[in-house]
Motif scaffolding. Structure first.
Motif, PDB file in Angstrom:
ATOM      1  N   GLN A 240     -59.519  12.538 -33.246  1.00 46.66           N
ATOM      2  CA  GLN A 240     -58.282  12.427 -34.010  1.00 46.66           C
ATOM      3  C   GLN A 240     -57.530  11.178 -33.575  1.00 46.66           C
ATOM      4  OE1 GLN A 240     -56.620  16.329 -32.849  1.00 46.66           O
ATOM      5  NE2 GLN A 240     -56.629  16.861 -35.027  1.00 46.66           N
ATOM      6  N   LYS A 241     -56.928  10.481 -34.539  1.00 43.59           N
ATOM      7  CA  LYS A 241     -56.107   9.321 -34.218  1.00 43.59           C
ATOM      8  C   LYS A 241     -54.647   9.710 -34.385  1.00 43.59           C
ATOM      9  CE  LYS A 241     -55.416   4.416 -35.203  1.00 43.59           C
ATOM     10  NZ  LYS A 241     -55.804   3.259 -36.049  1.00 43.59           N
ATOM     11  N   ILE A 242     -53.905   9.683 -33.253  1.00 45.12           N
ATOM     12  CA  ILE A 242     -52.500  10.078 -33.248  1.00 45.12           C
ATOM     13  C   ILE A 242     -51.699   8.992 -32.537  1.00 45.12           C
ATOM     14  CG2 ILE A 242     -50.827  11.824 -32.524  1.00 45.12           C
ATOM     15  CD1 ILE A 242     -53.113  13.852 -32.480  1.00 45.12           C
ATOM     16  N   ASN A 243     -50.777   8.355 -33.283  1.00 41.16           N
ATOM     17  CA  ASN A 243     -49.912   7.313 -32.714  1.00 41.16           C
ATOM     18  C   ASN A 243     -50.713   6.230 -31.991  1.00 41.16           C
ATOM     19  OD1 ASN A 243     -47.609   8.677 -33.633  1.00 41.16           O
ATOM     20  ND2 ASN A 243     -47.507   9.917 -31.751  1.00 41.16           N
ATOM     21  N   ASN A 244     -51.706   5.749 -32.669  1.00 34.18           N
ATOM     22  CA  ASN A 244     -52.566   4.672 -32.154  1.00 34.18           C
ATOM     23  C   ASN A 244     -53.372   5.077 -30.921  1.00 34.18           C
ATOM     24  OD1 ASN A 244     -53.559   2.063 -32.612  1.00 34.18           O
ATOM     25  ND2 ASN A 244     -52.301   1.239 -30.950  1.00 34.18           N
ATOM     26  N   GLU A 245     -53.479   6.358 -30.680  1.00 35.91           N
ATOM     27  CA  GLU A 245     -54.330   6.872 -29.616  1.00 35.91           C
ATOM     28  C   GLU A 245     -55.421   7.726 -30.242  1.00 35.91           C
ATOM     29  OE1 GLU A 245     -54.361   6.431 -26.213  1.00 35.91           O
ATOM     30  OE2 GLU A 245     -52.879   4.845 -26.553  1.00 35.91           O
ATOM     31  N   TYR A 246     -56.620   7.629 -29.679  1.00 31.42           N
ATOM     32  CA  TYR A 246     -57.746   8.438 -30.150  1.00 31.42           C
ATOM     33  C   TYR A 246     -57.916   9.624 -29.205  1.00 31.42           C
ATOM     34  CZ  TYR A 246     -59.151   4.784 -33.442  1.00 31.42           C
ATOM     35  OH  TYR A 246     -59.198   3.878 -34.488  1.00 31.42           O
ATOM     36  N   ILE A 247     -57.747  10.822 -29.754  1.00 30.80           N
ATOM     37  CA  ILE A 247     -57.914  12.045 -28.967  1.00 30.80           C
ATOM     38  C   ILE A 247     -59.322  12.571 -29.234  1.00 30.80           C
ATOM     39  CG2 ILE A 247     -56.966  14.294 -28.397  1.00 30.80           C
ATOM     40  CD1 ILE A 247     -55.035  11.918 -28.029  1.00 30.80           C
ATOM     41  N   VAL A 248     -60.150  12.527 -28.201  1.00 29.34           N
ATOM     42  CA  VAL A 248     -61.564  12.863 -28.344  1.00 29.34           C
ATOM     43  C   VAL A 248     -61.845  14.174 -27.624  1.00 29.34           C
ATOM     44  CG1 VAL A 248     -63.931  12.070 -27.970  1.00 29.34           C
ATOM     45  CG2 VAL A 248     -62.107  10.408 -28.413  1.00 29.34           C
ATOM     46  N   THR A 249     -62.440  15.116 -28.360  1.00 29.26           N
ATOM     47  CA  THR A 249     -62.826  16.410 -27.794  1.00 29.26           C
ATOM     48  C   THR A 249     -64.334  16.409 -27.583  1.00 29.26           C
ATOM     49  OG1 THR A 249     -61.042  17.511 -29.000  1.00 29.26           O
ATOM     50  CG2 THR A 249     -62.797  18.903 -28.119  1.00 29.26           C
ATOM     51  N   TYR A 250     -64.748  16.594 -26.341  1.00 27.94           N
ATOM     52  CA  TYR A 250     -66.184  16.569 -26.041  1.00 27.94           C
ATOM     53  C   TYR A 250     -66.489  17.529 -24.895  1.00 27.94           C
ATOM     54  CZ  TYR A 250     -64.820  13.427 -22.196  1.00 27.94           C
ATOM     55  OH  TYR A 250     -64.237  12.884 -21.083  1.00 27.94           O
ATOM     56  N   GLU A 251     -67.758  17.746 -24.677  1.00 24.17           N
ATOM     57  CA  GLU A 251     -68.192  18.657 -23.618  1.00 24.17           C
ATOM     58  C   GLU A 251     -68.571  17.823 -22.394  1.00 24.17           C
ATOM     59  OE1 GLU A 251     -71.556  22.187 -22.902  1.00 24.17           O
ATOM     60  OE2 GLU A 251     -71.256  21.307 -24.880  1.00 24.17           O
ATOM     61  N   LYS A 252     -67.891  18.080 -21.283  1.00 21.26           N
ATOM     62  CA  LYS A 252     -68.135  17.264 -20.101  1.00 21.26           C
ATOM     63  C   LYS A 252     -69.359  17.755 -19.337  1.00 21.26           C
ATOM     64  CE  LYS A 252     -65.147  19.864 -16.926  1.00 21.26           C
ATOM     65  NZ  LYS A 252     -64.002  19.791 -16.003  1.00 21.26           N
ATOM     66  N   ASN A 253     -69.878  16.870 -18.522  1.00 23.39           N
ATOM     67  CA  ASN A 253     -71.014  17.199 -17.670  1.00 23.39           C
ATOM     68  C   ASN A 253     -70.563  17.991 -16.448  1.00 23.39           C
ATOM     69  OD1 ASN A 253     -73.545  16.117 -18.678  1.00 23.39           O
ATOM     70  ND2 ASN A 253     -72.574  14.106 -18.526  1.00 23.39           N
ATOM     71  N   PRO A 254     -71.495  18.669 -15.774  1.00 22.31           N
ATOM     72  CA  PRO A 254     -71.177  19.217 -14.453  1.00 22.31           C
ATOM     73  C   PRO A 254     -70.751  18.092 -13.513  1.00 22.31           C
ATOM     74  CG  PRO A 254     -73.273  20.087 -15.278  1.00 22.31           C
ATOM     75  CD  PRO A 254     -72.867  19.002 -16.220  1.00 22.31           C
ATOM     76  N   TRP A 255     -70.022  18.417 -12.461  1.00 22.39           N
ATOM     77  CA  TRP A 255     -69.428  17.415 -11.584  1.00 22.39           C
ATOM     78  C   TRP A 255     -70.462  16.500 -10.935  1.00 22.39           C
ATOM     79  CZ3 TRP A 255     -70.949  17.261  -6.510  1.00 22.39           C
ATOM     80  CH2 TRP A 255     -71.593  18.405  -6.024  1.00 22.39           C
ATOM     81  N   TYR A 256     -71.689  17.021 -10.716  1.00 21.99           N
ATOM     82  CA  TYR A 256     -72.691  16.247  -9.995  1.00 21.99           C
ATOM     83  C   TYR A 256     -73.375  15.208 -10.887  1.00 21.99           C
ATOM     84  CZ  TYR A 256     -75.463  20.053 -12.035  1.00 21.99           C
ATOM     85  OH  TYR A 256     -76.006  20.978 -12.890  1.00 21.99           O
ATOM     86  N   ILE A 257     -73.160  15.270 -12.200  1.00 22.40           N
ATOM     87  CA  ILE A 257     -73.673  14.222 -13.090  1.00 22.40           C
ATOM     88  C   ILE A 257     -72.521  13.260 -13.353  1.00 22.40           C
ATOM     89  CG2 ILE A 257     -74.785  13.705 -15.305  1.00 22.40           C
ATOM     90  CD1 ILE A 257     -75.915  16.496 -15.346  1.00 22.40           C
TER      91      ILE A 257
END
Length: 371
Positions: A240-257
């Motif tokens: 989503q683009k909100i006030n010139n910022e891109y808000i990206v929703t994604y699935e993060k990796n485990p901490w060790y990657i």
């Protein structure tokens, strides 16, 4: 100055340096590398441009002095008195320039086939540390110089004229080739010792071979499209683009990657979009069209199939890169990758991931980040 140098050699530190002088070249090489790592940031900054141009100019001058100092031309001068430090200066400039290029190259998050170019750069630059004659080997010396010179002009010319394409790359290579051959010819004509040590035809043939090899790498997309670089590339559930910022929703990796931001497995519900978000660094005022090329791996044919080419224009100047995204609906299960490419089909980076269809929305490990 000479008295100061004598006093320095008689100190404990000076004696220590003298005993370990065989390690001095690599230390100066690393010193140049560390110096630029700490000070350089953007190729289009005035500071970076001045530093790179200064390093390249001083390297050329130092090579000339190093190869002519034994001919008696500088007898009784400051240059002759401190000629023993010329190889160290050469190592410093080699290290400083190579570090600058590594900094700019490795802004890209992709471990694509252009990594071969980086490995070649590192091997070529460190080769002198394992040769018997080290930096005094003139064939090695001028080969490394030409490689660095070619890379220098490939960076600096597009940055200065605010344009990049295949023609500009060819011009950059020809300028580098001309400058290198001019320096070699000048040194060869000025130094009887150099004429006795090398074959001019052999050296020019070596330089031309490197020139041809670099152009072959470019033709087969083995060289990154400098000075562009992909800062961020990830597969996402939503952008989503909100006030010139891109808000990206994604699935993060485990901490060790730690070397990759997003999980390469995307759990996909029927009808949902799949996004690929990228940010591409470009120098100020440089505009360039880039493409997201979506590919799906067909297990039956064992080939990657292009499904879409979606383009948008990059405008340079932003520190964190020009942001953009593309998306697709109803993706097939399996292996996917999105190649981020220029109009000339040079690869900036690759975002690879696997699609797994699910009946329910996936919520585990989801994060939202602003770019």
């Amino acid at each position: 100055m000479k008295r100061t140098l004598v006093r320095y050699r008689n100190t404990a530190f000076g004696r220590f340096v003298f005993r370990h002088q065989k390690y001095a070249p690599i230390l100066f090489f690393m010193g140049g590398f560390i110096f630029d790592t700490l000070t350089l940031g953007r190729i289009d900054r005035v500071y970076d441009t001045v530093v790179l141009c200064s390093h390249m100019t001083l390297l050329s001058i130092t090579l000339y002095l190093f190869n002519t100092v034994d001919e008696g031309k500088w007898e009784g001068t400051f240059i002759e008195r401190y000629s023993e430090y010329l190889p160290l200066a050469i190592q410093f400039f080699f290290g400083a320039l190579s570090s600058a290029f590594v900094i700019y190259f490795f802004r890209s998050v992709s471990m694509s086939k252009t990594m071969f170019f980086f490995i070649l750069l590192v091997l070529l630059l460190f080769a002198n540390e394992f040769l018997k004659k080290k930096i005094s080997n003139k064939y090695l010396q001028f080969s490394v110089y030409f490689f660095i010179s070619f890379t220098f002009f490939a960076f600096i010319i597009p940055t200065l004229i605010k344009e990049m394409n295949t023609f500009i790359f060819i011009i950059s290579g020809l300028i580098s080739l001309g400058c290198t051959l001019a320096l070699i010819t000048f040194i060869y004509s000025s130094s009887p010792g150099t004429r006795a040590e090398i074959s001019l035809k052999k050296l020019i043939g070596l330089i031309l071979s490197i020139y041809l090899a670099i152009n072959i790498f470019y033709y087969f997309n083995l060289i990154p499209p400098v000075p562009l670089a992909m800062d961020t590339g990830l597969v996402a559930y939503e952008v989503q683009k909100i006030n010139n910022e891109y808000i990206v929703t994604y699935e993060k990796n485990p901490w060790y990657i730690f070397w990759r931001k997003h999980d390469v497995t995307l759990h996909h519900q029927a009808g949902e979009r799949v996004y690929v978000f990228t940010s591409v660094f470009a120098p100020t005022d440089l505009k360039k069209s880039i493409f997201h090329r979506w590919k799906w791996y067909n297990r039956e044919t064992r080939k990657w199939e292009v499904t879409d080419d979606i383009d948008f224009e990059v405008a340079g100047g932003r520190d964190r890169g020009f942001r953009g995204y593309t998306y697709k609906n109803n993706l097939k299960e399996g292996q996917w990758k999105v190649e981020v490419i220029t109009e000339e089909e040079l690869i900036l980076g690759i975002v690879d991931f696997e699609i797994k269809n699910t009946a329910e929305a996936h919520k585990a490990g989801m994060v939202k980040k602003s770019f």
